[in-house]
Design a protein around this motif. Sequence first.
Motif, PDB file in Angstrom:
ATOM      1  N   UNK A  38       7.020  -6.426 -15.928  1.00 12.20           N
ATOM      2  CA  UNK A  38       5.947  -5.385 -15.324  1.00 12.20           C
ATOM      3  C   UNK A  38       6.735  -4.490 -14.598  1.00 12.20           C
ATOM      4  N   UNK A  39       6.532  -3.183 -14.721  1.00 16.36           N
ATOM      5  CA  UNK A  39       7.320  -2.187 -13.780  1.00 16.36           C
ATOM      6  C   UNK A  39       6.406  -1.275 -13.210  1.00 16.36           C
ATOM      7  N   UNK A  40       6.787  -0.164 -12.473  1.00 11.78           N
ATOM      8  CA  UNK A  40       5.905   0.721 -11.827  1.00 11.78           C
ATOM      9  C   UNK A  40       5.079   0.395 -10.809  1.00 11.78           C
ATOM     10  N   UNK A  41       5.594  -0.325  -9.746  1.00 14.93           N
ATOM     11  CA  UNK A  41       4.694  -0.900  -8.748  1.00 14.93           C
ATOM     12  C   UNK A  41       4.595   0.057  -7.345  1.00 14.93           C
ATOM     13  N   UNK A  42       4.390   1.142  -7.483  1.00 13.24           N
ATOM     14  CA  UNK A  42       4.086   2.074  -6.463  1.00 13.24           C
ATOM     15  C   UNK A  42       2.915   2.037  -5.853  1.00 13.24           C
ATOM     16  N   UNK A  43       1.831   1.510  -6.703  1.00 16.04           N
ATOM     17  CA  UNK A  43       0.338   1.550  -6.325  1.00 16.04           C
ATOM     18  C   UNK A  43       0.121   0.031  -5.943  1.00 16.04           C
ATOM     19  N   UNK A  44       0.797  -0.793  -5.812  1.00 18.88           N
ATOM     20  CA  UNK A  44       0.329  -2.234  -5.304  1.00 18.88           C
ATOM     21  C   UNK A  44      -0.473  -2.031  -4.035  1.00 18.88           C
ATOM     22  N   UNK A  45      -1.515  -2.723  -4.123  1.00 12.44           N
ATOM     23  CA  UNK A  45      -2.592  -2.590  -3.232  1.00 12.44           C
ATOM     24  C   UNK A  45      -3.658  -3.766  -3.348  1.00 12.44           C
ATOM     25  N   UNK A  46      -4.503  -4.073  -2.510  1.00 20.18           N
ATOM     26  CA  UNK A  46      -5.649  -4.752  -2.805  1.00 20.18           C
ATOM     27  C   UNK A  46      -7.005  -3.847  -3.012  1.00 20.18           C
ATOM     28  N   UNK A  47      -7.412  -4.134  -4.266  1.00 20.55           N
ATOM     29  CA  UNK A  47      -8.436  -3.466  -4.787  1.00 20.55           C
ATOM     30  C   UNK A  47      -9.373  -3.867  -5.872  1.00 20.55           C
ATOM     31  N   UNK A  48     -10.103  -3.282  -6.767  1.00 23.11           N
ATOM     32  CA  UNK A  48     -10.897  -3.534  -7.802  1.00 23.11           C
ATOM     33  C   UNK A  48      -9.949  -3.986  -8.833  1.00 23.11           C
ATOM     34  N   UNK A  49     -10.106  -5.409  -9.306  1.00 26.19           N
ATOM     35  CA  UNK A  49      -9.272  -5.908 -10.422  1.00 26.19           C
ATOM     36  C   UNK A  49      -9.666  -4.968 -11.770  1.00 26.19           C
ATOM     37  N   UNK A  50     -10.625  -4.450 -11.769  1.00 26.92           N
ATOM     38  CA  UNK A  50     -11.342  -3.693 -12.973  1.00 26.92           C
ATOM     39  C   UNK A  50     -10.301  -2.588 -13.273  1.00 26.92           C
ATOM     40  N   UNK A  51      -9.658  -1.977 -12.172  1.00 24.95           N
ATOM     41  CA  UNK A  51      -8.673  -1.134 -12.163  1.00 24.95           C
ATOM     42  C   UNK A  51      -7.476  -1.143 -13.214  1.00 24.95           C
ATOM     43  N   UNK A  52      -6.945  -2.525 -13.204  1.00 33.21           N
ATOM     44  CA  UNK A  52      -6.033  -2.882 -14.131  1.00 33.21           C
ATOM     45  C   UNK A  52      -6.332  -3.097 -15.221  1.00 33.21           C
ATOM     46  N   UNK A  53      -7.374  -3.026 -15.572  1.00 41.04           N
ATOM     47  CA  UNK A  53      -7.991  -3.418 -17.016  1.00 41.04           C
ATOM     48  C   UNK A  53      -8.604  -2.189 -17.780  1.00 41.04           C
ATOM     49  N   UNK A  54      -8.856  -1.154 -17.187  1.00 41.81           N
ATOM     50  CA  UNK A  54      -9.552  -0.097 -17.924  1.00 41.81           C
ATOM     51  C   UNK A  54      -8.793   0.539 -18.975  1.00 41.81           C
TER      52      UNK A  54
END
Length: 362
Positions: free
Chosen positions: A231-247
């Motif tokens: 998995x690449x592109x980690x510039x927005x790594x954060x604590x947040x809503x897990x739904x963001x990664x599933x939309x």
Amino acid sequence: MEGSRPTLSGMARSHLTLAALATSAVAGLDVAAAQPFSSNRHGDFDTALLTARDGSHYLVRVPNSDAAEAAQNAELTALASLSSGVRTRLPFALSSFVGQSVLRSRDGRPARRATVYEFVYGRRVRLERLYPGPLPESIGRAIAAIHSLPAGFVVDAGLPVVTAIDSLRSVVGVMDRAAATSLVPAALLSRWESATDDTALWQYQPTVIHGAMNADALLHSADAEDRIVGIIGWSDLRIGDPARDLSWILSAPSPDTVDQVLEAYAEHRPGSDVHELRRRAMLYAELELAKWLLFGMDTRDSGIVDDAVQMLDVLVQSVHGHIAGGLAHETGPILDVDEVQRMLDERPQVAFDHRSRSSLSE
């Protein structure tokens, strides 16, 4: 970091120049071959794939804009936070920083940095070809693994922490701005407002999230296992809503694919409320169209505005019959929201400006 099968492309800086920069950035790096590398980043970076004498591979990148440089710096911070201990919890590979060299600036602008990373092997996932099988199950497992990481390393690295209330405020902000254009169908505004008014929907526990998850970030194997290997592109790594990664997955060509990803996610992350995750994921996916409209308004681009209005009209037709019931799990994939997000990503300065206005906004 970027990865996939390399492809040839024209570059502002030649691959030989980039190879020379890499050797100055990494002591002892013995480059045996270099070639231009395209990673579908729309010219944000000059990139070359390097092959060392020992057969290992590296990427060297130079950003071509302030926004690209900011994104690269953010990713370096994220990769540094992902220690070896954290990485052992993940069922896939991710890159590591190897070295940097500063380029001289002849026009008085801030100097750019040539950054060298380990190469991550794998083929990019093609959303339009994502059908039920081993790959969707592997995607669900991979995302669940990210969301199961302990939050401490993200907090210690000073990366963004977005609470449920912060996320709700961000959503309401997008809705209000979109409503002010008078170009969003009333039925959609009502649908979105019903989701923001549902207090149960926003009573979730934030987790570690990738933050920019989409098909382009996922690399899979070419063998019969067909699993996520990077998995690449980690510039927005954060604590947040897990739904963001599933939309993004809601735009898969088969509803069975969506179900398979979410079922695998639930299996590998026990206790997660997949029903509520899916509802918020659908809301985020639909709001990508509102963001596209706002981008067109902000840049005064009538073509983008017309495009967004047309897509919003299609969305109304797609969810017709579900409006009264609000966002529910029966509402199927609507539009290629992954493509909408990609269009937004093609305008990195806008995305960077938006992030800089509020570090707590998703």
